[in-house]
Design an enzyme around this catalytic site. Structure first.
Site, PDB file in Angstrom:
ATOM      1  N   ARG A 211      11.927 -11.258   3.222  1.00 51.95           N
ATOM      2  CA  ARG A 211      12.668 -10.020   3.459  1.00 51.95           C
ATOM      3  C   ARG A 211      13.872 -10.302   4.360  1.00 51.95           C
ATOM      4  O   ARG A 211      13.770 -11.060   5.317  1.00 51.95           O
ATOM      5  CB  ARG A 211      11.726  -9.009   4.132  1.00 51.95           C
ATOM      6  CG  ARG A 211      12.068  -7.589   3.852  1.00 51.95           C
ATOM      7  CD  ARG A 211      10.918  -6.629   4.042  1.00 51.95           C
ATOM      8  NE  ARG A 211      10.068  -6.829   5.209  1.00 51.95           N
ATOM      9  CZ  ARG A 211       9.047  -6.016   5.498  1.00 51.95           C
ATOM     10  NH1 ARG A 211       8.761  -5.009   4.721  1.00 51.95           N
ATOM     11  NH2 ARG A 211       8.308  -6.240   6.573  1.00 51.95           N
TER      12      ARG A 211
ATOM     13  N   ARG B 223     -10.529   1.939  10.433  1.00 47.79           N
ATOM     14  CA  ARG B 223     -10.205   0.540  10.749  1.00 47.79           C
ATOM     15  C   ARG B 223     -11.435  -0.220  11.239  1.00 47.79           C
ATOM     16  O   ARG B 223     -11.417  -1.439  11.308  1.00 47.79           O
ATOM     17  CB  ARG B 223      -9.121   0.467  11.835  1.00 47.79           C
ATOM     18  CG  ARG B 223      -7.726   0.733  11.334  1.00 47.79           C
ATOM     19  CD  ARG B 223      -6.700   0.445  12.415  1.00 47.79           C
ATOM     20  NE  ARG B 223      -5.373   0.916  12.057  1.00 47.79           N
ATOM     21  CZ  ARG B 223      -4.501   0.241  11.353  1.00 47.79           C
ATOM     22  NH1 ARG B 223      -4.812  -0.951  10.900  1.00 47.79           N
ATOM     23  NH2 ARG B 223      -3.316   0.742  11.079  1.00 47.79           N
TER      24      ARG B 223
ATOM     25  N   ARG C 242      -0.543 -11.339  12.210  1.00 42.05           N
ATOM     26  CA  ARG C 242      -0.878  -9.984  11.735  1.00 42.05           C
ATOM     27  C   ARG C 242      -2.010 -10.039  10.716  1.00 42.05           C
ATOM     28  O   ARG C 242      -2.909  -9.188  10.718  1.00 42.05           O
ATOM     29  CB  ARG C 242       0.356  -9.320  11.109  1.00 42.05           C
ATOM     30  CG  ARG C 242       1.372  -8.840  12.133  1.00 42.05           C
ATOM     31  CD  ARG C 242       2.750  -8.615  11.516  1.00 42.05           C
ATOM     32  NE  ARG C 242       2.778  -7.518  10.572  1.00 42.05           N
ATOM     33  CZ  ARG C 242       3.783  -7.314   9.698  1.00 42.05           C
ATOM     34  NH1 ARG C 242       4.804  -8.146   9.663  1.00 42.05           N
ATOM     35  NH2 ARG C 242       3.755  -6.295   8.881  1.00 42.05           N
TER      36      ARG C 242
ATOM     37  N   LYS D  49       0.810  -1.226   0.000  1.00 37.88           N
ATOM     38  CA  LYS D  49       0.000   0.000   0.000  1.00 37.88           C
ATOM     39  C   LYS D  49       0.842   1.274   0.000  1.00 37.88           C
ATOM     40  O   LYS D  49       0.509   2.237  -0.678  1.00 37.88           O
ATOM     41  CB  LYS D  49      -0.936   0.038   1.217  1.00 37.88           C
ATOM     42  CG  LYS D  49      -2.154  -0.818   1.106  1.00 37.88           C
ATOM     43  CD  LYS D  49      -3.282  -0.363   2.030  1.00 37.88           C
ATOM     44  CE  LYS D  49      -2.884  -0.129   3.460  1.00 37.88           C
ATOM     45  NZ  LYS D  49      -2.407  -1.294   4.199  1.00 37.88           N
TER      46      LYS D  49
ATOM     47  N   ARG E 271      13.751 -10.316  10.435  1.00 38.20           N
ATOM     48  CA  ARG E 271      13.159  -9.679  11.615  1.00 38.20           C
ATOM     49  C   ARG E 271      12.082 -10.584  12.200  1.00 38.20           C
ATOM     50  O   ARG E 271      11.423 -11.329  11.465  1.00 38.20           O
ATOM     51  CB  ARG E 271      12.506  -8.334  11.226  1.00 38.20           C
ATOM     52  CG  ARG E 271      13.498  -7.292  10.777  1.00 38.20           C
ATOM     53  CD  ARG E 271      12.850  -5.944  10.530  1.00 38.20           C
ATOM     54  NE  ARG E 271      11.431  -6.038  10.161  1.00 38.20           N
ATOM     55  CZ  ARG E 271      10.733  -5.027   9.650  1.00 38.20           C
ATOM     56  NH1 ARG E 271      11.311  -3.873   9.436  1.00 38.20           N
ATOM     57  NH2 ARG E 271       9.460  -5.169   9.342  1.00 38.20           N
TER      58      ARG E 271
END
Length: 209
Positions: free
Chosen positions: A122, A88, A166, A13, A155
């Site tokens: 990542r 939200r 998440r 996004k 991470r």
């Protein structure tokens, strides 16, 4: 054009919003940026947000809504905006209707498996913080930073189990919003799986811009 962007973590996004800002010449307004600016400017609402965050609590609906309302009243947002991270909840969506009429809600749609592949791939340099990806942006030498020779690591929030959590939170929070805006005829879906340039083409087609 007044837009709301919806999409899970890993949908890209932020990158897409930056491209849309260039295209439409309207500001990208994220709740995180609003909070940081209000805190830095030490506004009454900013001081309240700092107190809430320092106490380790989530910023409540009433305060968030007041900050968004304040930001959308600024001169640069009069011709349009891209709202990211707000609303939200249905309560926030209803409050937004009370002070600004949005034109479209863009739902950047991407399956959980694709998000997990993107985010879990990542790698970050322990030394200089440079970002890599094991599929899309590989270092020259596996596990070693091209820039400083530092060690690359994953991470904690990029580990598959953390990403899954998440995504579960996002889906639980946002599914009602998607239904809410779809029923109002405001929602458009954009496939967020392809490369950014293709997603922008899809975005332009659905919004006719």
């Amino acid at each position: 054009m007044k837009l709301v962007f919806l999409g899970p973590p890993g949908a890209g996004k932020g990158t897409l919003a930056a491209k849309a800002v260039e295209l439409l010449q309207i500001p990208h307004i994220s709740t995180g940026a609003i909070f940081r600016t209000a805190i830095a400017n030490k506004t009454p609402l900013g001081l309240k947000v700092k107190e809430i965050i320092d106490a380790g609590r989530l910023v409540d609906d009433e305060t968030t809504i007041a900050l968004v309302r304040e930001r959308l009243a600024e001169p640069d947002a009069q011709k349009g905006y891209i709202l990211d991270g707000f609303p939200r909840t249905i309560a926030q969506a209803e409050a937004l209707e009370g002070f600004s009429k949005i034109d479209r809600v863009v739902n950047f749609d991407i399956p959980d498996a694709a998000v997990i592949e993107r985010l879990s791939g990542r790698r970050v340099c322990k030394n200089c913080g440079a970002n890599y990806h094991i599929l899309f942006s590989k270092p020259k030498k596996d596990g070693i930073c091209d820039l400083c020779g530092g060690e690359l690591y994953t991470r904690d929030d990029d580990k598959p189990e953390a990403i899954q959590k998440r995504l579960e939170v996002y889906r639980a929070q946002t599914a009602p919003l998607i239904d809410y805006y779809r029923k109002k005829g405001l929602l458009v879906d954009v496939d967020a799986r392809p490369a950014v340039d293709q997603v922008i083409i899809n975005f332009r087609q659905v919004l006719k811009v």
